[in-house]
Enzyme design. Structure first.
Site, PDB file in Angstrom:
ATOM      1  N   ASP A 107     -10.346  -0.855   8.744  1.00 60.93           N
ATOM      2  CA  ASP A 107      -9.257  -1.705   9.230  1.00 60.93           C
ATOM      3  C   ASP A 107      -8.859  -1.301  10.655  1.00 60.93           C
ATOM      4  O   ASP A 107      -8.738  -2.136  11.550  1.00 60.93           O
ATOM      5  CB  ASP A 107      -8.064  -1.493   8.268  1.00 60.93           C
ATOM      6  CG  ASP A 107      -7.085  -2.646   8.285  1.00 60.93           C
ATOM      7  OD1 ASP A 107      -7.424  -3.720   8.797  1.00 60.93           O
ATOM      8  OD2 ASP A 107      -5.963  -2.454   7.764  1.00 60.93           O
ATOM      9  N   LYS A 166       0.972  -9.907   2.281  1.00 58.00           N
ATOM     10  CA  LYS A 166       1.542 -10.541   3.475  1.00 58.00           C
ATOM     11  C   LYS A 166       2.054 -11.948   3.188  1.00 58.00           C
ATOM     12  O   LYS A 166       2.772 -12.507   4.008  1.00 58.00           O
ATOM     13  CB  LYS A 166       0.516 -10.558   4.612  1.00 58.00           C
ATOM     14  CG  LYS A 166       0.378  -9.196   5.281  1.00 58.00           C
ATOM     15  CD  LYS A 166      -0.456  -9.289   6.529  1.00 58.00           C
ATOM     16  CE  LYS A 166      -0.521  -7.932   7.242  1.00 58.00           C
ATOM     17  NZ  LYS A 166      -1.491  -7.982   8.346  1.00 58.00           N
ATOM     18  N   HIS A 214       4.432  -4.919   2.665  1.00 62.37           N
ATOM     19  CA  HIS A 214       3.350  -5.786   2.172  1.00 62.37           C
ATOM     20  C   HIS A 214       2.417  -5.111   1.160  1.00 62.37           C
ATOM     21  O   HIS A 214       1.963  -5.782   0.229  1.00 62.37           O
ATOM     22  CB  HIS A 214       2.594  -6.482   3.318  1.00 62.37           C
ATOM     23  CG  HIS A 214       1.592  -5.638   4.022  1.00 62.37           C
ATOM     24  ND1 HIS A 214       1.889  -4.884   5.128  1.00 62.37           N
ATOM     25  CD2 HIS A 214       0.274  -5.412   3.774  1.00 62.37           C
ATOM     26  CE1 HIS A 214       0.804  -4.256   5.538  1.00 62.37           C
ATOM     27  NE2 HIS A 214      -0.195  -4.549   4.728  1.00 62.37           N
TER      28      HIS A 214
HETATM   29 FE   LIG Z   1      -2.243  -4.125   5.505  1.00 63.20          FE
END
Ligand SMILES: [Fe+2]
Length: 242
Positions: free
Chosen positions: A183, A105, A130
């Site tokens: 996540d 990122k 990313h």
């Molecule tokens: Fe990611």
């Protein structure tokens, strides 16, 4: 016994004792050397971990919507790893990968990374680069080992609908499948600018309904069982994120 033989025997005995002494000295030296090497390795590893953490925190600091995301997802992913593949928990590279998952990122412009509203299709295309940017940063660092596979594949979905490669099922590196769930669960249970956090029981229903599509079904089951156990023991979810 012939006196010559007695002398010879005595000489051999003395030589053997000297040899044993030499051996003992060599063993002691080797032990010392190993201790020094082990200590140097431990120091190097802990410096490396500190450096990796700092790098990951630099990325997190830029992304205003994901404060504390790094710590929570790391803890969630480690708890899942202990359950699904305990043999992997001793491998430092796995922890490095969990911490560095979004390192790419750094290559995404602020206007996209911190856009208050939903992204356009073009902006999504940029955002989805990313993991690949992350690979180019992490791959040359050999000590990071398999961390690169987590960085590359943490947005791959079990059903093949993820990115960057559209890998499917067990072709996706297991820790990346684990991380995908950690996540997503953290994202669901955290306030975002455009929506409130889901209650934990709703987020768990989401995990269940996306097992086999977004998530590896075994990893999803392990997560449901883990949360169930924590709740029964009276621990809130924060028991995992410490
Ligand atoms: Fe990611």
């Amino acid at each position: 016994m012939h006196p010559d033989h007695a002398d010879e025997l005595d000489l051999t005995r003395r030589q053997l004792l000297l040899f044993a002494d030499d051996l003992q000295t060599m063993v002691e030296r080797e032990k010392l050397r190993r201790t020094e090497v082990e200590q140097a390795y431990r120091e190097l590893s802990s410096s490396y971990l500190r450096m990796v953490r700092t790098l990951a925190e630099v990325v997190e600091a830029r992304d205003s919507y994901t404060r504390s995301h790094l710590d929570r997802t790391y803890q969630f992913a480690m708890a899942l790893t202990r359950r699904v593949a305990p043999e992997l928990t001793t491998r430092a590279a796995i922890g490095y990968g969990y911490l560095l998952h979004d390192i790419g990122k750094v290559g995404i412009p602020d206007s996209i990374l911190n856009k208050p509203g939903p992204l356009t299709d073009d902006e999504w295309r940029v955002m989805r680069t990313h993991p690949v940017i992350g690979v180019t940063l992490v791959e040359p660092l050999k000590l990071l080992g398999d961390a690169v596979s987590i960085v590359r594949s943490h947005h791959e979905r079990w059903d093949g609908g993820g990115y960057p490669e559209g890998l499917r099922g067990e072709d996706i590196y297991l820790p990346a499948r684990i991380f995908m769930l950690a996540d997503a669960f953290d994202a669901m249970t955290t306030d975002r600018p455009y929506r409130k956090a889901l209650p934990i029981h709703v987020a768990l229903e989401e995990v269940e309904s996306h097992a086999g599509s977004q998530f590896d079904p075994e990893v999803a089951q392990a997560w449901l069982a883990l949360i169930d156990e924590l709740e029964r023991e009276g621990h809130p979810l924060t028991a995992l994120s410490g």
